[in-house]
Design a protein around this motif. Sequence first.
Motif, mmCIF file in Angstrom:
data_model
loop_
_atom_site.group_PDB
_atom_site.id
_atom_site.type_symbol
_atom_site.label_atom_id
_atom_site.label_comp_id
_atom_site.label_asym_id
_atom_site.label_seq_id
_atom_site.Cartn_x
_atom_site.Cartn_y
_atom_site.Cartn_z
ATOM 1 N N ASP A 40 3.584 12.328 -10.995
ATOM 2 C CA ASP A 40 2.621 12.713 -9.846
ATOM 3 C C ASP A 40 3.674 13.384 -8.738
ATOM 4 O O ASP A 40 3.909 12.375 -7.927
ATOM 5 C CB ASP A 40 1.656 11.823 -9.633
ATOM 6 C CG ASP A 40 0.578 12.225 -8.838
ATOM 7 O OD1 ASP A 40 0.791 13.064 -7.853
ATOM 8 O OD2 ASP A 40 -0.478 11.939 -8.833
ATOM 9 N N ASP A 42 2.509 14.478 -5.833
ATOM 10 C CA ASP A 42 1.940 13.975 -4.584
ATOM 11 C C ASP A 42 2.033 12.643 -4.310
ATOM 12 O O ASP A 42 2.545 12.282 -3.142
ATOM 13 C CB ASP A 42 0.537 14.420 -4.423
ATOM 14 C CG ASP A 42 0.259 15.770 -4.306
ATOM 15 O OD1 ASP A 42 0.979 16.664 -3.903
ATOM 16 O OD2 ASP A 42 -0.630 16.302 -5.250
ATOM 17 N N GLN A 43 1.944 11.950 -5.286
ATOM 18 C CA GLN A 43 2.345 10.432 -5.130
ATOM 19 C C GLN A 43 3.476 10.195 -4.728
ATOM 20 O O GLN A 43 4.049 9.276 -4.030
ATOM 21 C CB GLN A 43 1.795 9.915 -6.269
ATOM 22 C CG GLN A 43 1.677 8.152 -6.374
ATOM 23 C CD GLN A 43 1.073 7.514 -7.453
ATOM 24 O OE1 GLN A 43 1.705 7.903 -8.791
ATOM 25 N NE2 GLN A 43 0.044 6.881 -7.325
ATOM 26 N N TYR A 44 4.611 10.765 -5.464
ATOM 27 C CA TYR A 44 5.995 10.446 -5.517
ATOM 28 C C TYR A 44 6.421 10.720 -3.752
ATOM 29 O O TYR A 44 7.028 10.108 -3.224
ATOM 30 C CB TYR A 44 6.700 11.352 -6.407
ATOM 31 C CG TYR A 44 8.383 11.331 -6.026
ATOM 32 C CD1 TYR A 44 8.960 10.053 -6.553
ATOM 33 C CD2 TYR A 44 9.135 12.047 -5.297
ATOM 34 C CE1 TYR A 44 10.401 9.740 -6.045
ATOM 35 C CE2 TYR A 44 10.214 12.068 -4.926
ATOM 36 C CZ TYR A 44 11.046 11.030 -5.353
ATOM 37 O OH TYR A 44 12.350 10.726 -5.210
ATOM 38 N N SER A 46 4.442 10.900 -1.374
ATOM 39 C CA SER A 46 3.851 9.998 -0.334
ATOM 40 C C SER A 46 4.655 8.758 -0.175
ATOM 41 O O SER A 46 4.471 7.921 0.735
ATOM 42 C CB SER A 46 2.373 9.780 -0.820
ATOM 43 O OG SER A 46 2.304 8.837 -1.895
ATOM 44 N N ARG A 47 5.547 8.547 -1.143
ATOM 45 C CA ARG A 47 6.072 7.194 -1.169
ATOM 46 C C ARG A 47 7.686 7.359 -0.553
ATOM 47 O O ARG A 47 8.248 6.524 -0.357
ATOM 48 C CB ARG A 47 6.510 6.481 -2.495
ATOM 49 C CG ARG A 47 5.183 6.066 -3.119
ATOM 50 C CD ARG A 47 5.546 5.417 -4.548
ATOM 51 N NE ARG A 47 6.598 6.077 -5.234
ATOM 52 C CZ ARG A 47 6.121 6.456 -6.415
ATOM 53 N NH1 ARG A 47 4.824 6.592 -6.959
ATOM 54 N NH2 ARG A 47 7.050 7.322 -7.123
ATOM 55 N N ASP A 61 7.486 17.464 -12.332
ATOM 56 C CA ASP A 61 6.125 16.448 -12.554
ATOM 57 C C ASP A 61 5.669 16.812 -14.212
ATOM 58 O O ASP A 61 5.439 18.100 -14.373
ATOM 59 C CB ASP A 61 4.997 17.147 -11.673
ATOM 60 C CG ASP A 61 3.626 16.114 -12.010
ATOM 61 O OD1 ASP A 61 3.414 15.729 -13.100
ATOM 62 O OD2 ASP A 61 2.893 16.092 -10.929
ATOM 63 N N SER A 63 3.332 15.209 -15.913
ATOM 64 C CA SER A 63 1.954 14.803 -16.097
ATOM 65 C C SER A 63 1.172 15.764 -17.208
ATOM 66 O O SER A 63 0.660 15.196 -17.960
ATOM 67 C CB SER A 63 1.044 14.502 -14.952
ATOM 68 O OG SER A 63 1.136 15.685 -14.257
ATOM 69 N N GLU A 99 11.782 8.768 -12.606
ATOM 70 C CA GLU A 99 10.908 7.841 -12.118
ATOM 71 C C GLU A 99 9.830 7.688 -12.800
ATOM 72 O O GLU A 99 8.864 6.924 -12.465
ATOM 73 C CB GLU A 99 10.354 8.504 -10.762
ATOM 74 C CG GLU A 99 11.419 8.702 -9.610
ATOM 75 C CD GLU A 99 11.850 7.564 -8.693
ATOM 76 O OE1 GLU A 99 10.919 6.646 -8.608
ATOM 77 O OE2 GLU A 99 12.937 7.407 -8.531
#
Length: 132
Positions: A40, A42-44, A46-47, A61, A63, A99
């Motif tokens: 993901d 976006d999630q990566y 954001s971290r 990605d 997914s 990841e």
Amino acid sequence: MNLSCMLNESQYQATLYLNDRPYNVLDIGEGHCLIIIVDDIDQYLSRQPTLLQGQRIIIVDISKVLHRNKLYIVEQCLIRDLHLLLDVFWLEEVEIKNEVNHIKIDALYRITAIRNEFNASLKHRQLGHIGS
């Protein structure tokens, strides 16, 4: 590969079809290349407070491929598809970071190491001919 639908751009990334499988890809920066495999983008992002400067980062990605296939098939396809990505983007030397914990890509690490070694040897030979 279906060239007519190879690239579908969005705000900051693109869906790139490698061997007819869709991957969301974010390609930023310049310099030594790091490919980061995520499930993901976006999630990566954001971290990550900041991405490394002075380096080219390609976030892949997986997914869409994960949702369509069984895990062992994804691992096999990912090796072929990322090998193609290296060719399409003309990447000579790269580092790969995974990841996605449940994906095993040891074969891809070996292929990348061999490819990096070959490219370094080729550069060394070319520099030797230029200096002669």
